[in-house]
Write a protein that holds these residues in place. Structure first.
Motif, PDB file in Angstrom:
ATOM      1  N   GLY A 188     -14.403  29.130  51.153  1.00 38.40           N
ATOM      2  CA  GLY A 188     -14.338  29.631  49.783  1.00 38.40           C
ATOM      3  C   GLY A 188     -13.358  30.783  49.657  1.00 38.40           C
ATOM      4  O   GLY A 188     -12.617  30.883  48.675  1.00 38.40           O
ATOM      5  N   ALA A 189     -13.347  31.642  50.666  1.00 38.22           N
ATOM      6  CA  ALA A 189     -12.409  32.763  50.656  1.00 38.22           C
ATOM      7  C   ALA A 189     -10.969  32.261  50.733  1.00 38.22           C
ATOM      8  O   ALA A 189     -10.067  32.824  50.104  1.00 38.22           O
ATOM      9  CB  ALA A 189     -12.712  33.715  51.824  1.00 38.22           C
ATOM     10  N   VAL A 190     -10.735  31.179  51.470  1.00 37.26           N
ATOM     11  CA  VAL A 190      -9.398  30.574  51.531  1.00 37.26           C
ATOM     12  C   VAL A 190      -8.945  30.171  50.132  1.00 37.26           C
ATOM     13  O   VAL A 190      -7.818  30.462  49.713  1.00 37.26           O
ATOM     14  CB  VAL A 190      -9.392  29.340  52.477  1.00 37.26           C
ATOM     15  N   CYS A 191      -9.845  29.500  49.402  1.00 39.01           N
ATOM     16  CA  CYS A 191      -9.498  29.052  48.043  1.00 39.01           C
ATOM     17  C   CYS A 191      -9.100  30.238  47.176  1.00 39.01           C
ATOM     18  O   CYS A 191      -8.088  30.198  46.467  1.00 39.01           O
ATOM     19  CB  CYS A 191     -10.669  28.302  47.421  1.00 39.01           C
ATOM     20  N   LEU A 220     -10.399  23.805  41.395  1.00 28.62           N
ATOM     21  CA  LEU A 220     -11.253  22.754  40.847  1.00 28.62           C
ATOM     22  C   LEU A 220     -11.882  21.926  41.966  1.00 28.62           C
ATOM     23  O   LEU A 220     -11.414  21.950  43.107  1.00 28.62           O
ATOM     24  CB  LEU A 220     -10.431  21.805  39.959  1.00 28.62           C
ATOM     25  N   THR A 221     -12.913  21.174  41.599  1.00 25.06           N
ATOM     26  CA  THR A 221     -13.471  20.164  42.507  1.00 25.06           C
ATOM     27  C   THR A 221     -13.434  18.827  41.765  1.00 25.06           C
ATOM     28  O   THR A 221     -12.403  18.222  41.642  1.00 25.06           O
ATOM     29  CB  THR A 221     -14.890  20.531  42.983  1.00 25.06           C
ATOM     30  N   ALA A 225     -13.726  21.975  49.774  1.00 30.17           N
ATOM     31  CA  ALA A 225     -14.113  23.254  49.155  1.00 30.17           C
ATOM     32  C   ALA A 225     -13.465  23.391  47.788  1.00 30.17           C
ATOM     33  O   ALA A 225     -13.993  24.065  46.904  1.00 30.17           O
ATOM     34  CB  ALA A 225     -13.707  24.417  50.055  1.00 30.17           C
ATOM     35  N   GLY A 226     -12.309  22.764  47.605  1.00 31.48           N
ATOM     36  CA  GLY A 226     -11.652  22.820  46.311  1.00 31.48           C
ATOM     37  C   GLY A 226     -10.239  22.291  46.361  1.00 31.48           C
ATOM     38  O   GLY A 226      -9.652  22.145  47.439  1.00 31.48           O
ATOM     39  N   PHE A 227      -9.749  21.966  45.173  1.00 31.38           N
ATOM     40  CA  PHE A 227      -8.351  21.605  44.984  1.00 31.38           C
ATOM     41  C   PHE A 227      -7.715  22.744  44.199  1.00 31.38           C
ATOM     42  O   PHE A 227      -8.152  23.057  43.092  1.00 31.38           O
ATOM     43  CB  PHE A 227      -8.220  20.294  44.204  1.00 31.38           C
ATOM     44  N   GLY A 269      -5.457  20.831  48.704  1.00 30.65           N
ATOM     45  CA  GLY A 269      -6.866  20.591  48.991  1.00 30.65           C
ATOM     46  C   GLY A 269      -7.295  21.481  50.143  1.00 30.65           C
ATOM     47  O   GLY A 269      -6.607  21.568  51.165  1.00 30.65           O
ATOM     48  N   VAL A 270      -8.419  22.157  49.957  1.00 35.53           N
ATOM     49  CA  VAL A 270      -8.990  22.978  51.032  1.00 35.53           C
ATOM     50  C   VAL A 270     -10.229  22.251  51.528  1.00 35.53           C
ATOM     51  O   VAL A 270     -11.171  22.017  50.774  1.00 35.53           O
ATOM     52  CB  VAL A 270      -9.345  24.395  50.546  1.00 35.53           C
ATOM     53  N   VAL A 271     -10.200  21.871  52.800  1.00 32.30           N
ATOM     54  CA  VAL A 271     -11.273  21.086  53.400  1.00 32.30           C
ATOM     55  C   VAL A 271     -12.054  21.970  54.366  1.00 32.30           C
ATOM     56  O   VAL A 271     -11.483  22.551  55.294  1.00 32.30           O
ATOM     57  CB  VAL A 271     -10.703  19.859  54.143  1.00 32.30           C
ATOM     58  N   SER A 272     -13.350  22.064  54.119  1.00 30.16           N
ATOM     59  CA  SER A 272     -14.226  22.832  55.003  1.00 30.16           C
ATOM     60  C   SER A 272     -14.597  21.975  56.207  1.00 30.16           C
ATOM     61  O   SER A 272     -15.032  20.833  56.058  1.00 30.16           O
ATOM     62  CB  SER A 272     -15.495  23.246  54.257  1.00 30.16           C
TER      63      SER A 272
END
Length: 194
Positions: free
Chosen positions: A122-125, A142-143, A165-167, A101-104
């Motif tokens: 978003g760039a991290v994802c 995905l979200t 931001a996404g999984f 999980g990427v958390v903003s």
């Protein structure tokens, strides 16, 4: 351009496509590979060096435990949820070998616009997806419900001022899908001129 495709980075980006989460099977990345994916994920443009993001690694037995907690949260929030939807949520995170999980953590700052911090997440994802692909794994960004529902965010430990931001689902691909149509440059490119 044909000589450019000989460059491994260009070749990787030219062939990159998402692998459906359900096709990101075991074995997943080793602990060292996970650390590398996380490290490369963090190597993104980050105006002000704020690190306006953080990671939640969901692996091993924790995937099924998270699925069970999220399915219970979904049922509690919507007692009329269909059995099919509930079953889908109950297998969302265990379908892949690994989920990150990427958390903003973007927020007001005296110098750095919040939008730039969001773009950094978003760039991290994308960096994680590319890093996973470069290591030979399939990946999908995905979200879904768990990225937005307050009940799910509480289970994940996402704070009120944070957003998912996404999984990033990662694993050994069990299928190869054909590439999808991509936009024609003429449809998405303009050139500014005075």
């Amino acid at each position: 351009m044909s000589s450019d495709v000989q460059n491994p980075t260009i070749a990787l980006l030219s062939a990159r496509r998402s692998t459906p989460a359900v096709a990101c099977a075991e074995p997943g990345p080793s602990p060292e590979q996970i650390d590398l994916i996380l490290t490369l994920g963090a190597r993104v443009p980050d105006h002000g060096k704020l690190a306006p993001w953080r990671f939640i690694v969901i692996e091993g037995e924790a995937r099924a435990a998270l699925d069970a907690r999220l399915a219970a949260a979904l049922k509690a929030s919507d007692p009329e949820v269909s059995p099919g939807r509930l079953a889908q949520q109950a297998g969302m995170f265990s379908q892949s070998a690994l989920v990150i999980g990427v958390v903003s953590r973007a927020g007001p700052h005296v110098k750095i616009p919040e939008w730039e911090q969001v773009l950094s997440a978003g760039a991290v994802c994308m960096n994680m997806v590319v890093a996973a692909n470069a290591l030979g794994f399939g990946a999908q960004w995905l979200t879904g419900w768990a990225a937005y529902a307050p009940e799910a965010l509480a289970v994940l430990g996402v704070g009120e001022s944070e957003k998912v931001a996404g999984f990033i689902h990662i694993g050994t691909p069990t299928q190869t899908l054909p590439d999808r149509p991509r936009p024609e440059l003429s449809d998405v490119v303009t050139r500014w001129g005075a």
